[in-house]
Design an enzyme around this catalytic site. Structure first.
Site, mmCIF file in Angstrom:
data_model
loop_
_atom_site.group_PDB
_atom_site.id
_atom_site.type_symbol
_atom_site.label_atom_id
_atom_site.label_comp_id
_atom_site.label_asym_id
_atom_site.label_seq_id
_atom_site.Cartn_x
_atom_site.Cartn_y
_atom_site.Cartn_z
ATOM 1 C CG HIS A 122 -1.989 -1.015 1.194
ATOM 2 N ND1 HIS A 122 -2.868 -1.164 0.148
ATOM 3 C CD2 HIS A 122 -2.303 -1.982 2.102
ATOM 4 C CE1 HIS A 122 -3.695 -2.167 0.409
ATOM 5 N NE2 HIS A 122 -3.373 -2.682 1.581
ATOM 6 C CG ASP A 145 -3.092 -8.273 0.760
ATOM 7 O OD1 ASP A 145 -2.310 -8.595 1.672
ATOM 8 O OD2 ASP A 145 -4.121 -7.600 0.955
ATOM 9 C CG HIS A 188 -7.008 -5.162 1.650
ATOM 10 N ND1 HIS A 188 -6.475 -5.937 2.654
ATOM 11 C CD2 HIS A 188 -8.254 -4.823 2.045
ATOM 12 C CE1 HIS A 188 -7.368 -6.065 3.631
ATOM 13 N NE2 HIS A 188 -8.452 -5.405 3.286
ATOM 14 C CG ASP A 196 -5.308 -10.122 3.387
ATOM 15 O OD1 ASP A 196 -4.985 -10.745 2.366
ATOM 16 O OD2 ASP A 196 -5.148 -8.885 3.500
#
Length: 335
Positions: A173, A210, A212, A298
């Site tokens: 990120h 991931d 996200h 995740d």
């Protein structure tokens, strides 16, 4: 498989974050690394290695290949500046963010701002408190990743074509001059730049699995045709404003960015592996030397803040699809 790690990665340990409006204990905790190490230690196929300390450059110089110098200095120095200005000693925590509508068209120089204000210039959310040890941990995380990347370039045997960087804090990120999503320095981007610039490989691919979207990795390489970025992630979830399928790159990098958003309610083993196979097929069409995996797990059905429903069985299939690309592969821990 070699697993690189560093005890300094555990030093970043803020007391809390704000999640969905609630003050909660920091979820990206040091205990994650120990849990992963404990699990891997039960299998004979993993060999633990400390991060390497002998490098031609200082580690921060490799970080600066990706991140702006003023941003790197901010992560390094802001805690002491913040405390000196009266900020809470537990961590640097932004109270105001630099929004484009606030500046009325004039450039805002962070060097002229108070430390309390600076915190909101270099951060986009409330999950990146900076403590007295954050910079040291983030540098260690980059060092772990670089150690694994260098090991991959020295590997020639078929049985050792994968290396794992147990890096923390995570990185995907983090953009070139902004932190967020628990990420300060973008480890996979640093590894990609290292492989491109120091090992003269023509191109690399980054596959982000991931839950996200890796907004930081996308932003860093959006116009760079040497790096193919491919991401599978939850549609409409954090970081909310990036990750659509029509984000394809820009300039010379047009066509080198591929997003595969999956609606959270469709995040089953079957749908995920079908989509991952499509992503792998895209990568196979490109002439790359190395494959880098932003490894987020995740996506698992019991993750506390995510909504996919992947079972343990699915991860074996994920590994098989990744292996089908047939390239030396660096796995880097994310979420």
């Amino acid at each position: 498989m070699k697993v690189y790690h560093d005890a300094d990665c555990l030093l970043h340990d803020p007391p809390h974050e704000i999640l969905s409006g609630r003050l909660v204990p920091y979820l990206e905790s040091p205990s994650r690394v120990q849990c992963i190490k404990d699990a891997l230690a039960k299998a004979e196929s993993f060999q633990f290695k400390p991060s390497e300390t002998e490098w031609p450059w200082d580690i921060v110089d490799y970080v600066r290949m990706v991140h702006a110098e003023d941003y790197v200095n901010h992560v390094k120095c802001i805690y002491d500046e913040w405390v000196a200005a009266g900020g809470d000693e537990s961590a640097v925590f932004p109270e105001t963010f630099l929004h484009r509508e606030l500046s009325t068209g004039r450039a805002v120089g962070a060097s002229n701002l108070s430390p309390i204000a600076k915190a909101g210039v270099y951060c986009f959310d409330l999950s990146c408190p900076i403590t007295s040890d954050t910079y040291r941990a983030a540098i260690a995380s980059a060092r772990v990743t670089l150690s694994a990347a260098r090991s991959l370039t020295d590997t020639h045997s078929n049985e050792d074509r994968g290396v794992f960087a147990l890096a923390r804090p995570p990185g995907h990120h983090a953009q070139d001059a902004i932190c967020g999503g628990y990420c300060f320095f973008n480890n996979v981007a640093i590894a990609a730049k290292y492989l491109l610039e120091h090992h003269s490989c023509g191109a690399v691919a980054i596959l982000d699995v991931d839950y996200h979207h890796g907004n930081g990795t996308q932003q860093i390489f959006y116009d760079d045709p040497r790096v193919l970025y491919v991401s599978l992630h939850a549609e409409g979830d954090y970081p909310y404003f990036t990750g659509s399928a029509d984000e394809r790159g820009a300039g010379a990098g047009l066509g080198y960015n591929h997003n595969f958003p999956i609606p959270p309610e469709k995040g089953t083993d079957e749908v995920y592996c079908e989509t991952l196979q499509q992503a792998a097929d895209v990568i196979k069409k490109h002439d790359i030397t190395y494959l880098i995996i932003s490894l987020g797990v995740d996506t698992y059905q019991e993750d506390p803040i995510c909504d996919f429903r992947l079972t343990q069985r699915c991860y074996t299939r994920i590994g098989q699809i990744i292996a089908s690309v047939g390239k030396p592969t660096l796995f880097v821990m994310e979420g």
